[in-house]
Design a protein around this motif. Sequence first.
Motif, short mmCIF file in Angstrom:
data_model
loop_
_atom_site.label_atom_id
_atom_site.label_comp_id
_atom_site.label_asym_id
_atom_site.label_seq_id
_atom_site.Cartn_x
_atom_site.Cartn_y
_atom_site.Cartn_z
N LEU A 289 0.83 -1.21 0.00
CA LEU A 289 0.00 0.00 0.00
C LEU A 289 0.86 1.25 0.00
N LEU B 284 2.39 1.99 -3.35
CA LEU B 284 1.35 2.37 -4.30
C LEU B 284 0.77 3.75 -3.97
N GLY B 285 1.17 4.31 -2.83
CA GLY B 285 0.66 5.63 -2.43
C GLY B 285 -0.82 5.60 -2.14
N MET B 286 -1.31 4.51 -1.54
CA MET B 286 -2.74 4.41 -1.25
C MET B 286 -3.09 5.38 -0.12
#
Lengths: 486, 481
Positions: free
Chosen positions: B39, B42-44
């Motif tokens: 996460l 992915l830069g969530m």
Amino acid sequence: MFEQSISTLAQKLRNKDISSVELTRLFLARIAKLDPQLNSFITVSEQRALEQAAAADALLQSGKGTSLTGIPVAHKDLFCTEGTLTTCGSKMLHNFVPPYESTVTSRIQQAGAVMLGKTNMDEFAMGSSNENSFYGAVRNPWNLDMVPGGSSGGSAAAIAAGLAVTATGTDTGGSIRQPASFCGITGLKPTYGRVSRFGMIAYASSLDQGGPMAKSAEDCAHLMQAMAGFDEKDSTSADKPADDYLANLNAPLTGLKIGLPKEYFGEGLDSKVADVIMAAVKEFEKLGATVKEISLPNLQLSIPSYYVIAPSEASSNLSRFDGVRFGHRCDDPKDLLDMYTRSRAEGFGTEVQKRIMVGTYALSEGYYDAYYLKAQKIRRLIKEDFVKALEEVDVIMGPVAPTTAFGLGSKTSDPVAMYLEDIYTLSVNLAGIPAMSVPAGFADGMPVGLQVMGNYFAEAKLLNIAHQYQQHTDWHLQTPTMAKGA
Amino acid sequence: MNWEVVIGLEIHTQLSTKSKLFSGAAVGFGAEPNTQTTLVDLGMPGALPVFNKEALRMAVMFGHAINAEIGMTSVFARKNYFYPDLPKGYQTSQMDHPIVGKGYLDVMLDDGTTSRVGITRAHLEEDAGKSLHEDFQGMTGIDLNRSSTPLLEIVSEPDIRSAKEAVAYVKMIHSIVTYLGICDGNMAEGSMRCDINLSLRPKGQKEYGTRTEIKNVNSFRFIEKAIYTEIERQADILEDGGRIIQETRLYDPEKNETRSMRSKEDANDYRYFPCPDLLPVVLTQEYVDNIKATLPELPSQKAARFQSEHALSEYDANVLSSSRAMADFFENANNVVKDPKLTANWVMGELSKLLNQEQLDIENSPVNAQAFGELLVRIKDNTINGKTAKDVFQAMWDGEGSADAIIEAKGLKQVTDTGAIEAMIQTILDANAAQVEQYRAADEDKQKKMIGFFVGQVMKASQGKANPGLVNPILAKMLKG
């Protein structure tokens, strides 16, 4: 049933007087009936709630579980919930279903609580009235023409109207305490780092803190018991064990030293609100506390400091919403720049765009020292004020907000007036200390919250103080008329 | 005009940690796109970074190796800009408080002189992902496997004055990071990439000229060529009375030219500020000292030891210690044969020759150090002579077995039986009676020149196996008659 405390409900669940499924259905029915007037929920997760309730009943059947097992709760819609839409009140995330669970909601789920749904909020937690939501404004259950406060306005309204037993909120500059005050419920903003921020969609990372909201301090303690504690997934999380928040609720307040900062009672404070606060302070004196005037000289500077630091961090935190990997993407982008600019212009509301621009400006080359660095220096002064004051007194009391809930639309055209709403709450976030809003009375029919501020990691003490007050008053037990109609 | 070139280098070194700088995802090259991500990478929304302490240890090791001040309190900062392969919209790096402060390296040049290159700082930062422009029908694919991979960016002072010096400096950094085991040094896979800041000024002028920055050059050879090309380009402009534009350029190895990427006017305002999701990294003196105490031997220390312990020349010691793999190979082979000079000559001679021919790294040599040492033992104990040894080595290289097995199978053992050698010589003398007559009639000087013919005949007849140490005296004696 909807007005009962967590302790009572937990007892009833354990005694099989009611099942969690029945209790959950009761709250789902109340939401269906009353929420169209309030708009406090963005998502009602009926299926997930009933599954969790059934699981809770099974657990209780085997004699296991915690005091939260089977209790219906709601979560502010910025806590990521696996498989359940998480919008942050924004069009930008209107289609965002996280594949992961925030630490806070995960811990509450592990304690056995039932998630009813996700509550409305100011977009990306930016606002003090809950009018900045893509999903529409939330109304105050005490008067539907009034705002519930923000940004955790949905959670506050839902609890006040009996649509959830308890709820999570987050507080960056007052977002738990001010709506709690406006809606007549109890809310706790913990010490920065006490509650994990993992899976909490960031507004201003150095100020954001999740916390419990409920009718009473005791209920807040139950939720806090599950929420608090070190989390290795959050580097700013405090690596020290959480206290037992229920153990000392009944400690007597004899000898408690209360400080009243003179700056909290000056110009701008509604006199009727001031009267309610002073009456509450008198009540504490009856309980054995002593009161002393203190000074927090840099209070006025908290607004400019906050409105540089928070937007600066926000401008960076919100960069990830670019239409590339998740969330809103504009139709038919011509090129990369077009995709960025249109996705963001369409996805973010006015207040969010305004703060991104303010923050971008404050961090720009040539302005950084004058704005961001200066704001950080003020932040240190504000912190020192509190540290010094809390060497003299055990807790600091004052109003949460200068007024009671204001009318919907009454301040939307005057952003500075809106920002001034936060004068008594912002400095607590800048300092990182814990603070509560405790229902203390009414002014012109609208609830007034007393703010109780304490030293770092003194959440148990604050809950004890609020609980003792609530043992001798019934302001927290008042129910708005609209809530009784179901 | 006589121009002086001024060069400063920024070297991005990928640290060989198991997991990423701020997430638990594995680091690796060549995996399926977007399979090595969490996460965080992915830069969530709501994902938070957690600092990898192994990267910290590696950075401190490097700091010690370049005699640098260690940043006892270092701070991660966000460098904000939008790009599709930068998922968070900012890169987490270090700005005002890097982990490694001022240091230096003494770089040995080809002519044997040493030049000191100052190192301004080295800081930790995360890498971005990759944008893939092929195979997507006009669209761009994003691979975030590389996102948040740990980099140590090593920034030199503008102390470098030539392309050769630049390459020597980069080679030395390469050698240090591989010695320390903090980087695999694989430049082709991007484990080390170099940004070259270059300007010209008239010789004797104090002020720097306007510089350009050539981005992401990833081989020693390209660094050298890019510098030559850029010097020429800048000199041409300046000599025509033109002005250098401060800009970022790209080196194209195929055309051997640099091209403008973006000018200063297009440059981002990165809006650096301390990352509020990470606490300042505060080190204790004990931690820093412990790392210093357990630092492996560095190239310069190894070279000194090779001179004192193995009596090698300074040149040999420097060449052999220039890479950890070569030094290890040398030491392991020498442990078998216990003859440093012989080992050094063979490692730098035959082994390096074959490695170069096949463009292999010493790590991938088909003959390992143990087998190589065993070959050298057979030279030392006179089982084979040097010339035969080269053939045996080639056979070993081609996978025909160990030195002893090849010597045995091909019957290459030297003839050291005096009787056999005498018989062989007699046959040669009988077959070349005329030459023998001439020899005997000649004076001493002429005889010395003529004896080579007979030696050659004997060696040919023995298929190189006759021990030259025995052939020479016996031949001389028998020619006298």
